[in-house]
Design a protein around this motif. Structure first.
Motif, mmCIF file in Angstrom:
data_model
loop_
_atom_site.group_PDB
_atom_site.id
_atom_site.type_symbol
_atom_site.label_atom_id
_atom_site.label_comp_id
_atom_site.label_asym_id
_atom_site.label_seq_id
_atom_site.Cartn_x
_atom_site.Cartn_y
_atom_site.Cartn_z
ATOM 1 N N PRO A 1 5.578 4.078 9.558
ATOM 2 C CA PRO A 1 5.641 4.041 8.099
ATOM 3 C C PRO A 1 6.637 5.067 7.554
ATOM 4 O O PRO A 1 6.813 6.124 8.131
ATOM 5 N N LYS A 2 7.262 4.704 6.420
ATOM 6 C CA LYS A 2 8.250 5.609 5.804
ATOM 7 C C LYS A 2 7.815 6.004 4.437
ATOM 8 O O LYS A 2 7.164 5.365 3.742
ATOM 9 N N GLN B 1 -8.828 5.013 -0.223
ATOM 10 C CA GLN B 1 -8.582 6.384 -0.637
ATOM 11 C C GLN B 1 -7.701 7.144 0.353
ATOM 12 O O GLN B 1 -7.319 8.279 0.104
ATOM 13 N N THR B 2 -7.351 6.529 1.462
ATOM 14 C CA THR B 2 -6.512 7.154 2.474
ATOM 15 C C THR B 2 -5.077 7.196 1.967
ATOM 16 O O THR B 2 -4.527 6.178 1.558
ATOM 17 N N THR B 3 -4.470 8.375 1.974
ATOM 18 C CA THR B 3 -3.133 8.529 1.400
ATOM 19 C C THR B 3 -2.013 8.100 2.341
ATOM 20 O O THR B 3 -0.899 7.872 1.894
ATOM 21 N N GLU B 4 -2.298 8.004 3.629
ATOM 22 C CA GLU B 4 -1.315 7.505 4.594
ATOM 23 C C GLU B 4 -2.066 6.807 5.718
ATOM 24 O O GLU B 4 -3.254 7.059 5.916
ATOM 25 N N PRO B 5 -1.394 5.934 6.450
ATOM 26 C CA PRO B 5 -2.085 5.209 7.520
ATOM 27 C C PRO B 5 -2.666 6.176 8.559
ATOM 28 O O PRO B 5 -2.026 7.183 8.894
ATOM 29 N N PHE C 1 1.993 -2.545 5.403
ATOM 30 C CA PHE C 1 0.730 -1.981 4.941
ATOM 31 C C PHE C 1 0.443 -2.533 3.547
ATOM 32 O O PHE C 1 1.278 -2.437 2.662
ATOM 33 N N GLU C 2 -0.750 -3.104 3.370
ATOM 34 C CA GLU C 2 -1.081 -3.822 2.144
ATOM 35 C C GLU C 2 -2.430 -3.400 1.584
ATOM 36 O O GLU C 2 -3.273 -2.875 2.306
ATOM 37 N N ARG C 3 -2.620 -3.689 0.294
ATOM 38 C CA ARG C 3 -3.896 -3.475 -0.385
ATOM 39 C C ARG C 3 -4.626 -4.818 -0.463
ATOM 40 O O ARG C 3 -4.019 -5.848 -0.734
ATOM 41 N N TRP C 4 -5.927 -4.785 -0.223
ATOM 42 C CA TRP C 4 -6.766 -5.979 -0.330
ATOM 43 C C TRP C 4 -8.070 -5.607 -1.005
ATOM 44 O O TRP C 4 -8.539 -4.480 -0.896
ATOM 45 N N ARG C 5 -8.663 -6.562 -1.692
ATOM 46 C CA ARG C 5 -9.967 -6.370 -2.330
ATOM 47 C C ARG C 5 -10.943 -7.390 -1.765
ATOM 48 O O ARG C 5 -10.639 -8.577 -1.683
ATOM 49 N N HIS C 6 -12.102 -6.917 -1.360
ATOM 50 C CA HIS C 6 -13.140 -7.811 -0.835
ATOM 51 C C HIS C 6 -13.842 -8.476 -2.022
ATOM 52 O O HIS C 6 -14.974 -8.148 -2.372
ATOM 53 N N ALA C 7 -13.149 -9.417 -2.634
ATOM 54 C CA ALA C 7 -13.566 -10.030 -3.900
ATOM 55 C C ALA C 7 -14.898 -10.772 -3.805
ATOM 56 O O ALA C 7 -15.711 -10.707 -4.726
ATOM 57 N N MET C 8 -15.131 -11.490 -2.732
ATOM 58 C CA MET C 8 -16.357 -12.281 -2.594
ATOM 59 C C MET C 8 -17.419 -11.542 -1.788
ATOM 60 O O MET C 8 -18.361 -12.151 -1.288
ATOM 61 N N GLY C 9 -17.249 -10.235 -1.683
ATOM 62 C CA GLY C 9 -18.205 -9.426 -0.929
ATOM 63 C C GLY C 9 -18.575 -8.189 -1.718
ATOM 64 O O GLY C 9 -19.050 -8.276 -2.850
ATOM 65 N N CYS C 10 -18.294 -7.031 -1.168
ATOM 66 C CA CYS C 10 -18.689 -5.768 -1.810
ATOM 67 C C CYS C 10 -17.814 -5.411 -3.007
ATOM 68 O O CYS C 10 -18.167 -4.539 -3.792
ATOM 69 N N ALA D 1 0.837 -1.208 0.000
ATOM 70 C CA ALA D 1 0.000 0.000 0.000
ATOM 71 C C ALA D 1 0.869 1.253 0.000
ATOM 72 O O ALA D 1 2.064 1.199 0.296
ATOM 73 N N HIS D 2 0.251 2.368 -0.315
ATOM 74 C CA HIS D 2 0.873 3.704 -0.256
ATOM 75 C C HIS D 2 2.098 3.846 -1.148
ATOM 76 O O HIS D 2 3.102 4.438 -0.768
ATOM 77 N N LEU D 3 2.025 3.306 -2.363
ATOM 78 C CA LEU D 3 3.118 3.468 -3.317
ATOM 79 C C LEU D 3 2.978 4.799 -4.036
ATOM 80 O O LEU D 3 1.870 5.243 -4.331
#
Length: 107
Positions: free
Chosen positions: A106-107, A84-88, A53-62, A24-26
């Motif tokens: 986070p860095k 949509q959050t730009t930092e934690p 910090f990672e990106r995930w998709r709720h594939a079997m849900g919303c 996340a946050h690349l």
């Protein structure tokens, strides 16, 4: 097994219901950026041992993308938040800091 709560629909989903999306946050570089910046974006990733910090998709849900903070060693999930959050979120970073006193953030 990981259990992540989708911040949009509130469902606590097992990792089999989700799709991992990487770090996340690349920083994404647009037109006019140099080859080195683009190469870094495409290929260079942190391979963190510990809090990540990672990106995930709720594939079997919303179906929405969200971000999660978890420990790659213990698989402990610290929290999830909207994509949509730009930092934690500061509250999440503070909570992680309490659980992991030597953690640098986070860095």
């Amino acid at each position: 097994m990981l259990l992540l709560t989708c911040p949009y629909c509130g469902v606590a989903a097992e990792e089999t219901e989700l799709a991992a999306g990487g770090e996340a946050h690349l920083k994404r570089f647009g037109p006019g950026s140099g080859d080195e910046a683009f190469e870094g974006y495409l290929f260079l990733r942190k391979n963190v041992r510990g809090v990540h910090f990672e990106r995930w998709r709720h594939a079997m849900g919303c179906g929405k993308w969200f971000l999660a903070a978890r420990d790659t060693i213990t698989l402990e999930v610290f929290g999830t938040y909207p994509a949509q959050t730009t930092e934690p979120p500061k509250a999440l970073v503070a909570a992680i800091g309490k659980k992991r006193p030597g953690w640098e953030g986070p860095k």
